[in-house]
Design a protein around this motif. Structure first.
Motif, PDB file in Angstrom:
ATOM      1  N   ARG A 246     -10.899  -2.163   0.226  1.00 15.96           N
ATOM      2  CA  ARG A 246     -10.572  -3.141   1.278  1.00 15.96           C
ATOM      3  C   ARG A 246      -9.742  -4.293   0.719  1.00 15.96           C
ATOM      4  NH1 ARG A 246     -12.770   0.246   3.544  1.00 15.96           N
ATOM      5  NH2 ARG A 246     -14.308   0.290   5.210  1.00 15.96           N
ATOM      6  N   HIS A 247      -8.768  -4.739   1.503  1.00 15.39           N
ATOM      7  CA  HIS A 247      -8.027  -5.959   1.153  1.00 15.39           C
ATOM      8  C   HIS A 247      -7.843  -6.773   2.425  1.00 15.39           C
ATOM      9  CE1 HIS A 247      -5.120  -8.664  -0.591  1.00 15.39           C
ATOM     10  NE2 HIS A 247      -4.230  -8.333   0.329  1.00 15.39           N
ATOM     11  N   ARG A 248      -8.458  -7.956   2.431  1.00 22.62           N
ATOM     12  CA  ARG A 248      -8.374  -8.841   3.609  1.00 22.62           C
ATOM     13  C   ARG A 248      -8.663  -8.090   4.909  1.00 22.62           C
ATOM     14  NH1 ARG A 248      -3.094 -12.419   1.662  1.00 22.62           N
ATOM     15  NH2 ARG A 248      -4.107 -13.218  -0.181  1.00 22.62           N
ATOM     16  N   GLY A 249      -9.722  -7.291   4.860  1.00 25.13           N
ATOM     17  CA  GLY A 249     -10.152  -6.596   6.069  1.00 25.13           C
ATOM     18  C   GLY A 249      -9.435  -5.289   6.333  1.00 25.13           C
ATOM     19  N   GLU A 250      -8.414  -4.980   5.533  1.00 24.55           N
ATOM     20  CA  GLU A 250      -7.646  -3.749   5.778  1.00 24.55           C
ATOM     21  C   GLU A 250      -8.096  -2.668   4.806  1.00 24.55           C
ATOM     22  OE1 GLU A 250      -2.984  -2.235   5.679  1.00 24.55           O
ATOM     23  OE2 GLU A 250      -3.446  -4.301   5.160  1.00 24.55           O
ATOM     24  N   ARG A 251      -8.261  -1.437   5.294  1.00 30.34           N
ATOM     25  CA  ARG A 251      -8.620  -0.335   4.389  1.00 30.34           C
ATOM     26  C   ARG A 251      -7.403   0.054   3.557  1.00 30.34           C
ATOM     27  NH1 ARG A 251     -11.114   4.878   6.747  1.00 30.34           N
ATOM     28  NH2 ARG A 251      -9.540   4.617   8.349  1.00 30.34           N
ATOM     29  N   LEU A 252      -7.654   0.330   2.288  1.00 30.55           N
ATOM     30  CA  LEU A 252      -6.561   0.759   1.400  1.00 30.55           C
ATOM     31  C   LEU A 252      -6.943   2.040   0.691  1.00 30.55           C
ATOM     32  CD1 LEU A 252      -5.536  -2.456  -0.585  1.00 30.55           C
ATOM     33  CD2 LEU A 252      -4.708  -1.671   1.624  1.00 30.55           C
ATOM     34  N   GLY A 253      -5.956   2.897   0.480  1.00 26.83           N
ATOM     35  CA  GLY A 253      -6.209   4.123  -0.278  1.00 26.83           C
ATOM     36  C   GLY A 253      -5.003   4.495  -1.097  1.00 26.83           C
ATOM     37  N   ALA A 254      -5.288   5.013  -2.300  1.00 29.68           N
ATOM     38  CA  ALA A 254      -4.196   5.497  -3.153  1.00 29.68           C
ATOM     39  C   ALA A 254      -3.653   6.779  -2.517  1.00 29.68           C
ATOM     40  CB  ALA A 254      -4.719   5.779  -4.557  1.00 29.68           C
ATOM     41  N   CYS A 255      -2.332   7.017  -2.551  1.00 33.96           N
ATOM     42  CA  CYS A 255      -1.489   5.972  -3.048  1.00 33.96           C
ATOM     43  C   CYS A 255      -0.363   5.649  -2.072  1.00 33.96           C
ATOM     44  CB  CYS A 255      -0.921   6.371  -4.395  1.00 33.96           C
ATOM     45  SG  CYS A 255      -1.065   4.938  -5.507  1.00 33.96           S
ATOM     46  N   THR A 256      -0.563   6.028  -0.798  1.00 37.78           N
ATOM     47  CA  THR A 256       0.436   5.634   0.195  1.00 37.78           C
ATOM     48  C   THR A 256       0.489   4.110   0.280  1.00 37.78           C
ATOM     49  OG1 THR A 256      -0.005   7.659   1.401  1.00 37.78           O
ATOM     50  CG2 THR A 256       1.152   5.949   2.601  1.00 37.78           C
ATOM     51  N   ASP A 257      -0.692   3.497   0.224  1.00 35.53           N
ATOM     52  CA  ASP A 257      -0.714   2.035   0.314  1.00 35.53           C
ATOM     53  C   ASP A 257      -0.153   1.379  -0.942  1.00 35.53           C
ATOM     54  OD1 ASP A 257      -1.786   2.040   2.895  1.00 35.53           O
ATOM     55  OD2 ASP A 257      -3.793   2.393   2.110  1.00 35.53           O
ATOM     56  N   CYS A 258      -0.255   2.061  -2.101  1.00 33.74           N
ATOM     57  CA  CYS A 258       0.370   1.513  -3.322  1.00 33.74           C
ATOM     58  C   CYS A 258       1.863   1.349  -3.066  1.00 33.74           C
ATOM     59  CB  CYS A 258       0.200   2.439  -4.526  1.00 33.74           C
ATOM     60  SG  CYS A 258      -1.382   3.247  -4.680  1.00 33.74           S
ATOM     61  N   ARG A 259       2.452   2.393  -2.499  1.00 38.26           N
ATOM     62  CA  ARG A 259       3.907   2.375  -2.266  1.00 38.26           C
ATOM     63  C   ARG A 259       4.272   1.384  -1.165  1.00 38.26           C
ATOM     64  NH1 ARG A 259       5.307   6.740  -5.203  1.00 38.26           N
ATOM     65  NH2 ARG A 259       3.505   8.057  -5.564  1.00 38.26           N
ATOM     66  N   ARG A 260       3.443   1.353  -0.127  1.00 45.37           N
ATOM     67  CA  ARG A 260       3.731   0.444   0.997  1.00 45.37           C
ATOM     68  C   ARG A 260       3.732  -1.005   0.519  1.00 45.37           C
ATOM     69  NH1 ARG A 260       0.384  -1.767   4.963  1.00 45.37           N
ATOM     70  NH2 ARG A 260      -1.459  -0.679   4.170  1.00 45.37           N
ATOM     71  N   PHE A 261       2.695  -1.375  -0.232  1.00 48.03           N
ATOM     72  CA  PHE A 261       2.632  -2.764  -0.693  1.00 48.03           C
ATOM     73  C   PHE A 261       3.686  -3.058  -1.759  1.00 48.03           C
ATOM     74  CE2 PHE A 261      -1.481  -2.800   1.437  1.00 48.03           C
ATOM     75  CZ  PHE A 261      -1.383  -4.019   2.086  1.00 48.03           C
ATOM     76  N   TRP A 262       4.006  -2.036  -2.586  1.00 50.50           N
ATOM     77  CA  TRP A 262       5.057  -2.261  -3.579  1.00 50.50           C
ATOM     78  C   TRP A 262       6.391  -2.504  -2.869  1.00 50.50           C
ATOM     79  CZ3 TRP A 262       4.588  -3.916  -8.248  1.00 50.50           C
ATOM     80  CH2 TRP A 262       5.690  -3.902  -9.105  1.00 50.50           C
ATOM     81  N   GLY A 263       6.625  -1.767  -1.778  1.00 48.61           N
ATOM     82  CA  GLY A 263       7.838  -1.959  -0.967  1.00 48.61           C
ATOM     83  C   GLY A 263       7.886  -3.383  -0.403  1.00 48.61           C
ATOM     84  N   LYS A 264       6.725  -3.867   0.046  1.00 52.04           N
ATOM     85  CA  LYS A 264       6.666  -5.231   0.597  1.00 52.04           C
ATOM     86  C   LYS A 264       6.944  -6.258  -0.501  1.00 52.04           C
ATOM     87  CE  LYS A 264       3.342  -4.663   4.330  1.00 52.04           C
ATOM     88  NZ  LYS A 264       2.609  -5.538   5.216  1.00 52.04           N
ATOM     89  N   TYR A 265       6.424  -5.979  -1.687  1.00 50.33           N
ATOM     90  CA  TYR A 265       6.627  -6.893  -2.816  1.00 50.33           C
ATOM     91  C   TYR A 265       8.116  -6.939  -3.187  1.00 50.33           C
ATOM     92  CZ  TYR A 265       6.367  -8.561  -7.657  1.00 50.33           C
ATOM     93  OH  TYR A 265       6.561  -9.235  -8.830  1.00 50.33           O
ATOM     94  N   ARG A 266       8.745  -5.751  -3.239  1.00 51.02           N
ATOM     95  CA  ARG A 266      10.181  -5.695  -3.557  1.00 51.02           C
ATOM     96  C   ARG A 266      11.015  -6.413  -2.494  1.00 51.02           C
ATOM     97  NH1 ARG A 266      12.736  -2.212  -6.880  1.00 51.02           N
ATOM     98  NH2 ARG A 266      14.345  -1.785  -5.341  1.00 51.02           N
ATOM     99  N   ALA A 267      10.512  -6.371  -1.249  1.00 47.18           N
ATOM    100  CA  ALA A 267      11.260  -7.021  -0.159  1.00 47.18           C
ATOM    101  C   ALA A 267      10.880  -8.497  -0.017  1.00 47.18           C
ATOM    102  CB  ALA A 267      10.998  -6.272   1.144  1.00 47.18           C
ATOM    103  N   ASN A 268      10.085  -9.010  -0.973  1.00 48.60           N
ATOM    104  CA  ASN A 268       9.660 -10.425  -0.961  1.00 48.60           C
ATOM    105  C   ASN A 268       8.725 -10.764   0.195  1.00 48.60           C
ATOM    106  OD1 ASN A 268      10.529 -11.628  -3.206  1.00 48.60           O
ATOM    107  ND2 ASN A 268      12.343 -12.621  -2.317  1.00 48.60           N
ATOM    108  N   GLU A 269       8.061  -9.741   0.766  1.00 53.40           N
ATOM    109  CA  GLU A 269       7.170 -10.024   1.903  1.00 53.40           C
ATOM    110  C   GLU A 269       5.795 -10.453   1.424  1.00 53.40           C
ATOM    111  OE1 GLU A 269       7.248  -6.652   4.589  1.00 53.40           O
ATOM    112  OE2 GLU A 269       9.444  -6.633   4.494  1.00 53.40           O
ATOM    113  N   ILE A 270       5.423 -10.062   0.197  1.00 56.71           N
ATOM    114  CA  ILE A 270       4.171 -10.566  -0.399  1.00 56.71           C
ATOM    115  C   ILE A 270       4.488 -11.052  -1.811  1.00 56.71           C
ATOM    116  CG2 ILE A 270       2.616  -9.096   0.949  1.00 56.71           C
ATOM    117  CD1 ILE A 270       2.346  -7.282  -1.467  1.00 56.71           C
TER     118      ILE A 270
END
Ligand code: FES
Length: 566
Positions: free
Chosen positions: A153-177
């Motif tokens: 869990r992260h801030r109430g959201e369920r997370l699972g390897a590794c689609t979410d790894c890529r999704r959040f990495w994409g957000k990080y690269r796009a400066n969204e997080i």
């Protein structure tokens, strides 16, 4: 003459068989096992724990549970190690070592005195390697998987390897997080033992093993940490002893029909592109050929029914609770060969005899109300890929299904790493990114086909682009990505001829991928392209001299099915 069982099987060659049996028994007694047990049939347990394989953390408990079942059914369990392949711990890529593990498995099963074997794997390459080894060793075998991880869990959201790894990495690269958030998420993506918790390669291969008939029914989707996984392991132990008494060999289970069923299931679960390569390699061990035309027919007839990441919303824990693979097979029952047989001696018709009493339609749709009318994967062809390429249409952007664009070419993985984020890179959102020299011979076919969106485009909101390569892609990834281009650039495939600025046309409707140049220009360019050099020594040398291309499953040429010498 009755066939030798247990410790008397396959004696060590000393030129005196009685002495060899005597010596073996006396050494076996040093293990502190009673004579009564040493005289029983033996079940090998191929186990793959490793300090470099987090997905197999639960292995000791599983080995215990299988052993329990074997003992209860009246045989002697003997666990033995083979190499283990932890996907993210291997360089350059685990794919280079799949065939090594398959060889290890086949040879240790054949060389040691076991009447049957349970193979326990899980992480991406381990199950295909074990199935390949099982097909070639061809003694009674049951595949058991470690099972999928549960979510974090992260801030109430369920997370699972590794689609979410890529999704959040994409957000990080796009400066969204920011850096603090991506660091916090790092500890929440893989929180339990088991394999990636989405319909990635490991989960896909678990479903394929069960559809083939090589695992117990209902065992593929049980979460790694669930008590039912241990019960399934114990049942596997009991079932394997029955297979000694009434043998059914892998070559009787893995047949043209069961392979076709497995491809159907692959389409309905919208599984990983990697599974095509792996299933082709497993089938190839038994002389079964996979035709791209048939693959496309199956895909066009079989709807996507499973709503799991990376193409949908849920995780493997949802799939398990929703009814699991059995519920999917029920929906496509009319398309399956029902006379295939599994490791417990049941036909698929018998396995699917009872109707499902309940299915969670949020995650497993009915045949009449599918997620998409057609299957998740197709084979495409054209002058860039004369022997074919693979496209996961279910994980792609439909607006990019019929496009013509300018090629932006990266010569190899190093070139990609060096230039993709260069602010001066000449690239626009509707260009087509091309990566060369990432195929089986050139680079071991890493999961590099998910080329990152160049940072400057990602930061302006571009989420997807057409990407083409001779590499693979993680089963947990998504995007409009054409993979496994064959023959690969490194051995002179036409992909090597593509240059930045060329035009490429991609059509899902026509299942085609073409470089808009005439054949003569392509041939002239190819004449001047350097070929990949073979490493001088060791396993890497063997690998690069003998590995086959993706349409042949990337097996070694000397490991595929051969008629026995007469
Ligand atoms: Fe092991 Fe994904 S890393 S299954």
């Amino acid at each position: 003459m009755t066939k030798k069982q247990g410790l008397k099987r396959g004696l060590t060659h000393y030129g005196d068989n009685e002495f060899a049996a005597y010596l073996r028994k006396s050494f076996a007694r040093s293990m502190g096992i009673s004579n009564e047990l040493l005289d029983k049939p033996i079940v090998g347990i191929a186990m793959t724990p490793s300090g470099f394989n987090s997905c197999h953390r639960g292995m000791p408990e599983l080995v215990d549970a299988v052993s329990r079942g074997v003992l209860a059914a009246g045989a002697l369990p003997r666990e033995f190690p083979t190499i283990s392949l932890g996907e993210v711990f291997l360089s350059p890529t685990s794919m280079v070592y799949r065939n090594l593990m398959a060889m290890d498995t086949e040879e240790m099963v054949s060389a040691q005195p076991m009447d049957a074997v349970v193979m326990i794997g899980g992480c991406d390459k381990t199950v295909p390697a074990q199935l390949m080894g099982a097909a070639s060793a061809n003694i009674p075998t049951i595949q058991l998987v470690t099972g999928p991880m549960s979510t974090g869990r992260h801030r109430g959201e369920r997370l699972g390897a590794c689609t979410d790894c890529r999704r959040f990495w994409g957000k990080y690269r796009a400066n969204e997080i920011d850096e603090a958030e991506i660091a916090a998420i790092e500890g929440k993506l893989s929180t339990t033992s088991g394999t990636c918790g989405v319909m990635g390669t490991a989960s896909t291969m678990a479903c394929i093993a069960e559809t083939l008939g090589m695992s117990l029914p209902d065992s593929a989707a049980i979460p790694a940490v669930h008590s039912e996984r241990l019960v399934a392991a114990e049942e596997t132990g009991r079932a394997i002893v029955q297979l000694i008494n009434k043998p059914i060999l892998p070559s009787e289970i893995i047949t043209e029909k069961s392979v076709e069923n497995a491809f159907r299931a692959l389409m309905a679960i919208s599984g990983s592109t990697n599974a095509i390569v792996h299933l082709t390699a497993v089938a190839g061990r038994l002389g079964i050929k996979v035709s791209p035309t048939r693959l496309n027919e199956i895909s066009d007839e079989t709807p996507v029914l499973v709503n799991l990441k990376p193409v949908g919303e849920g995780y493997m824990e949802d799939f398990f609770a929703a009814g699991g693979l059995r519920a999917v097979l029920h929906e496509i029952k009319h398309l399956l060969h029902l006379d295939t047989i599994n490791v417990v001696g049941k036909t698929l018709a018998e396995v699917l005899e009872e109707p499902m009493d309940w299915v969670d339609r949020n995650y497993i749709k009915s045949f009449d109300n599918p997620i998409t009318d057609v299957g998740g994967l197709i084979s495409v062809k054209g002058n860039i890929a004369p022997d074919g390429a693979i496209f996961k249409r279910a994980a792609a952007s439909p607006e990019l299904f019929e496009v013509e664009g300018r090629a932006v070419v990266f010569e190899d993985l190093e070139d990609l790493a060096n230039r993709v984020d260069d602010p001066d890179l000449d690239v626009e959102a509707n260009d087509i990114l091309v990566l060369k020299n990432a195929g089986p011979v050139a680079a071991g076919m890493p999961e590099a086909g998910y080329l990152p969106i160049p940072k400057k485009l990602a930061r302006s909101g571009v989420k997807d682009m057409v990407r083409i390569s001779d590499a693979r892609m993680s089963g947990t990834a998504f995007g409009t990505i054409i993979l496994h281009v064959s023959p690969e650039a490194g051995i002179g495939g036409p992909l090597a001829a593509v240059e930045s600025g060329d035009r490429i046309r991609f059509s899902v409707k026509n299942k085609s991928i073409d470089l808009l140049l005439d054949a003569e220009t392509i041939a002239t360019r190819l004449k001047h392209k350097p070929r990949i050099k073979t490493p001088a020594r060791g396993y890497k040398s063997l690998y690069s001299k003998t590995v086959l291309q993706a349409p042949d499953g990337c097996d070694f040429d000397f490991l595929v099915h051969a008629e026995p010498d007469v």
